[in-house]
Motif scaffolding. Structure first.
Motif, PDB file in Angstrom:
ATOM      1  N   VAL A  85       0.795  -1.111   0.118  1.00 29.46           N
ATOM      2  CA  VAL A  85      -0.207  -0.060   0.038  1.00 29.46           C
ATOM      3  C   VAL A  85       1.036   1.123  -0.082  1.00 29.46           C
ATOM      4  O   VAL A  85       0.285   2.443  -0.242  1.00 29.46           O
ATOM      5  N   LEU A 143       0.819  14.758   5.506  1.00 25.76           N
ATOM      6  CA  LEU A 143      -0.339  14.978   4.611  1.00 25.76           C
ATOM      7  C   LEU A 143       0.170  14.511   3.361  1.00 25.76           C
ATOM      8  O   LEU A 143      -0.733  14.100   2.366  1.00 25.76           O
ATOM      9  N   THR A 146      -0.334  10.797   2.958  1.00 26.92           N
ATOM     10  CA  THR A 146      -1.877  10.239   2.935  1.00 26.92           C
ATOM     11  C   THR A 146      -2.005  10.604   1.372  1.00 26.92           C
ATOM     12  O   THR A 146      -3.089  10.111   0.756  1.00 26.92           O
ATOM     13  N   ALA A 147      -1.823  11.894   0.985  1.00 26.95           N
ATOM     14  CA  ALA A 147      -2.109  12.396  -0.363  1.00 26.95           C
ATOM     15  C   ALA A 147      -1.505  11.151  -1.548  1.00 26.95           C
ATOM     16  O   ALA A 147      -2.177  10.775  -2.102  1.00 26.95           O
ATOM     17  N   GLN A 149      -1.281   8.099  -0.786  1.00 28.94           N
ATOM     18  CA  GLN A 149      -2.121   6.972  -0.593  1.00 28.94           C
ATOM     19  C   GLN A 149      -3.482   7.054  -1.399  1.00 28.94           C
ATOM     20  O   GLN A 149      -3.913   6.199  -2.205  1.00 28.94           O
ATOM     21  N   ARG A 150      -4.038   8.467  -1.273  1.00 33.22           N
ATOM     22  CA  ARG A 150      -5.342   8.540  -2.103  1.00 33.22           C
ATOM     23  C   ARG A 150      -4.886   8.322  -3.601  1.00 33.22           C
ATOM     24  O   ARG A 150      -5.625   7.893  -4.330  1.00 33.22           O
ATOM     25  N   GLU A 151      -3.715   8.972  -3.990  1.00 31.54           N
ATOM     26  CA  GLU A 151      -3.351   8.862  -5.492  1.00 31.54           C
ATOM     27  C   GLU A 151      -3.345   7.195  -5.956  1.00 31.54           C
ATOM     28  O   GLU A 151      -3.590   6.914  -7.002  1.00 31.54           O
ATOM     29  N   TRP A 152      -2.533   6.431  -5.110  1.00 31.93           N
ATOM     30  CA  TRP A 152      -2.648   5.190  -5.324  1.00 31.93           C
ATOM     31  C   TRP A 152      -4.104   4.373  -5.415  1.00 31.93           C
ATOM     32  O   TRP A 152      -4.226   3.648  -6.305  1.00 31.93           O
ATOM     33  N   THR A 153      -4.965   4.727  -4.395  1.00 27.67           N
ATOM     34  CA  THR A 153      -6.320   4.393  -4.814  1.00 27.67           C
ATOM     35  C   THR A 153      -6.986   4.702  -6.175  1.00 27.67           C
ATOM     36  O   THR A 153      -7.453   3.951  -6.673  1.00 27.67           O
ATOM     37  N   LEU A 154      -6.575   5.982  -6.584  1.00 34.87           N
ATOM     38  CA  LEU A 154      -7.089   6.408  -7.914  1.00 34.87           C
ATOM     39  C   LEU A 154      -6.183   5.606  -8.971  1.00 34.87           C
ATOM     40  O   LEU A 154      -6.896   5.063  -9.914  1.00 34.87           O
ATOM     41  N   ILE A 156      -5.063   2.607  -8.979  1.00 39.06           N
ATOM     42  CA  ILE A 156      -5.280   1.168  -8.940  1.00 39.06           C
ATOM     43  C   ILE A 156      -7.067   1.144  -9.524  1.00 39.06           C
ATOM     44  O   ILE A 156      -7.190  -0.004 -10.243  1.00 39.06           O
ATOM     45  N   GLY A 157      -7.658   1.937  -8.989  1.00 37.34           N
ATOM     46  CA  GLY A 157      -8.927   2.228  -9.495  1.00 37.34           C
ATOM     47  C   GLY A 157      -9.348   2.398 -10.848  1.00 37.34           C
ATOM     48  O   GLY A 157     -10.318   1.781 -11.355  1.00 37.34           O
ATOM     49  N   GLN A 158      -8.735   3.328 -11.330  1.00 32.01           N
ATOM     50  CA  GLN A 158      -9.079   3.707 -12.717  1.00 32.01           C
ATOM     51  C   GLN A 158      -8.024   3.603 -13.745  1.00 32.01           C
ATOM     52  O   GLN A 158      -8.444   4.006 -14.908  1.00 32.01           O
ATOM     53  N   ASN A 244       0.478  17.850  -8.482  1.00 39.99           N
ATOM     54  CA  ASN A 244      -0.021  18.473  -7.316  1.00 39.99           C
ATOM     55  C   ASN A 244      -0.047  17.726  -6.000  1.00 39.99           C
ATOM     56  O   ASN A 244       0.098  18.480  -5.163  1.00 39.99           O
ATOM     57  N   TYR A 245      -0.317  16.488  -6.209  1.00 42.86           N
ATOM     58  CA  TYR A 245      -0.449  15.571  -5.030  1.00 42.86           C
ATOM     59  C   TYR A 245       0.859  15.397  -3.848  1.00 42.86           C
ATOM     60  O   TYR A 245       0.933  15.204  -2.895  1.00 42.86           O
TER      61      TYR A 245
ATOM     62  N   GLN B  83     -12.606   8.642  -9.335  1.00 37.83           N
ATOM     63  CA  GLN B  83     -12.266   7.955  -8.205  1.00 37.83           C
ATOM     64  C   GLN B  83     -12.816   8.450  -7.033  1.00 37.83           C
ATOM     65  O   GLN B  83     -12.353   9.539  -6.776  1.00 37.83           O
ATOM     66  N   ASP B 105      -5.516  18.570  -3.459  1.00 42.86           N
ATOM     67  CA  ASP B 105      -5.261  17.866  -4.526  1.00 42.86           C
ATOM     68  C   ASP B 105      -6.493  17.006  -4.733  1.00 42.86           C
ATOM     69  O   ASP B 105      -6.357  16.061  -5.557  1.00 42.86           O
ATOM     70  N   ILE B 156      -9.455  -2.375  -3.720  1.00 40.86           N
ATOM     71  CA  ILE B 156      -9.571  -2.176  -5.064  1.00 40.86           C
ATOM     72  C   ILE B 156      -8.259  -2.976  -5.648  1.00 40.86           C
ATOM     73  O   ILE B 156      -8.444  -3.465  -6.629  1.00 40.86           O
TER      74      ILE B 156
END
Lengths: 259, 259
Positions: A85, A143, A146-147, A149-154, A156-158, A244-245, B83, B105, B156
């Motif tokens: 992760v 910060l 965690t940003a 981490q969010r980008e990774w979610t994006l 893998i998801g999209q 940006n992230y 996402q 972001d 995901i």
DNA sequence: CGTCTGGTTGATACGACTCAAATTTGGTGG
DNA sequence: CCACCAAATTTGAGTCGTATCAACCAGACG
């Protein structure tokens, strides 16, 4: 060039930038700040490649700071599937403030042989009490983590496999660059295709074919644990990469705190 | 039962548990703590469903706390793919400390009509300076939020559509339960199948078929924005759900801070 | 009423997975 | 320095889960 498996150190820049290098991407630190930081990073530990630094279920006792080598955060499913992760490169803190929690919900594993500093909660508290600039920088670090981490979610998801791997390569390249570990478009890249698979939610076979496609298209070279990004702009384009992230745009970065 | 689009409020428990309810899952707060919290949550704003609370690129100016309704954090790709990277239910803070960063972001969007409290950085600083228990609880909140983000990455990356949707349903059910918004195995569930698709990295069509399978297997009922989990244990089993990442096991939770 | 959003269904296509085996690489010890 | 072994990479063939595209339907709303 140091050989990846030589005993002395895993990286080309084995006595490279100090542990403060990532925080200094946020703000210039004073020399007092820097010495306070190095004072709490005296307690280091070497971990063999492929070994856990901390395991899921452990009571968290230290904040870990990666000094040399790469590490990852991973979670495992009862059916054996594993997801990486997060990835940690030199200068990254693994789990700021995690000692508030009763037990780890994930493991930290060493990708390469790893040098980590172990910082106690008391040291962290003292550090933040006395050094507001470091406190700010640690918050920024948290910060950004965690940003990512969010980008990774994006990611893998999209994104498709091709885009996804491109994105990960660019991210790591830029992160290594901010801590001074890129030169001439090249950086160390110790992940196996299996690691890459676990980090992107793909299979190793598919990662293999996708990397070949990236090579065929003249975007990257990757061999012997060395990554060469041939055409960064094109690769960012493929990945729909928006930096940006990573929040590298902070104004304080260019100020001199020693004034 | 209140209709989702009615003016009065979106939820069955529209004057339900206070804003402190989530933090109290970590530790009991004193009545002073609670009044300090409600003092900084006076500045509220209503946002229409499907509207942004904050948009990517904005300079972050407030910490937002969801009082009523659901919200999400989402990121969008240039090719139009979207996402949803987080979901917020009542009691959730959206972006603690985010005002350190120069620009957002990601965006925060309202799923339903939404009541959010807007807290200034100054108020947050004053709050944490004066109320250590709240500071601790906010840290816990932050750590749990990022733990959820990691679990989503795992979800995901490694779970099948059937497991993935099950996992999301269980997570939201448990989160709603901790803030007192579950009764009799039922809770409000305002996400459309499209939202569910954006949150799980699937298509709406496939979400539809997967939900039908969950219904067919007697695990859930879901209609008119109401979710009924018929067999929680079985659903958790399907999802390989391990609640450790929600960190609801804190000892302080059962202590009385008013003593 | 007509329109719109959200949900449902069917047919078809394809990206990524699986399984299996061969090949290469890097490390180890004789 | 070579022989050996394990780990990592590569290749091929076949399958499957999920996406795509295109209608159609139901309820809510103006």
């Amino acid at each position: 060039m140091t050989h990846p498996t030589a005993d002395a150190g895993v990286f080309s820049f084995s006595s490279g930038p100090g542990v403060a290098s990532k925080l200094e991407a946020f703000t210039k630190l004073s020399s007092d700040d820097r010495s306070a930081l190095s004072a709490v990073t005296k307690n280091v530990r070497w971990v063999d490649a492929r070994r856990d630094v901390v395991s899921e279920g452990d009571k968290p006792r230290f904040v870990h700071l990666v000094c040399e080598g790469w590490a990852c955060r991973y979670k495992q499913l009862p059916d054996g599937k594993r997801q990486i992760v997060s990835l940690f490169v030199p200068g990254d803190f693994c789990d700021l403030n995690v000692y508030i929690l009763k037990s780890m919900d994930h493991s930290i594993g060493a990708i390469t042989r790893l040098k980590v500093a172990m910082i106690t909660p008391e040291e962290m508290n003292a550090l933040t009490a006395e050094r507001p600039r470091i406190t700010q920088a640690l918050w920024w670090h948290e910060l950004v983590t965690t940003a990512i981490q969010r980008e990774w979610t994006l990611n893998i998801g999209q994104r498709s496999a091709y885009e996804r791997i491109s994105h990960l390569l660019v991210e790591l390249y830029l992160r290594l660059q901010t801590v001074g570990r890129v030169s001439d478009g090249r950086c160390d890249f110790p992940l196996t295709q299996n690691d890459l698979a676990d980090a992107t939610g793909l299979t190793a076979v598919h990662v293999n074919r996708t990397l070949q496609e990236l090579r065929r298209n003249g975007l990257i070279e990757l061999e012997r644990k060395q990554l060469h990004i041939i055409d960064l702009d094109a690769l960012m384009d493929v990945a729909m990469f928006n930096a940006n992230y990573l929040h590298l745009d902070h104004e304080g970065r260019h100020l001199d705190a020693n004034a």
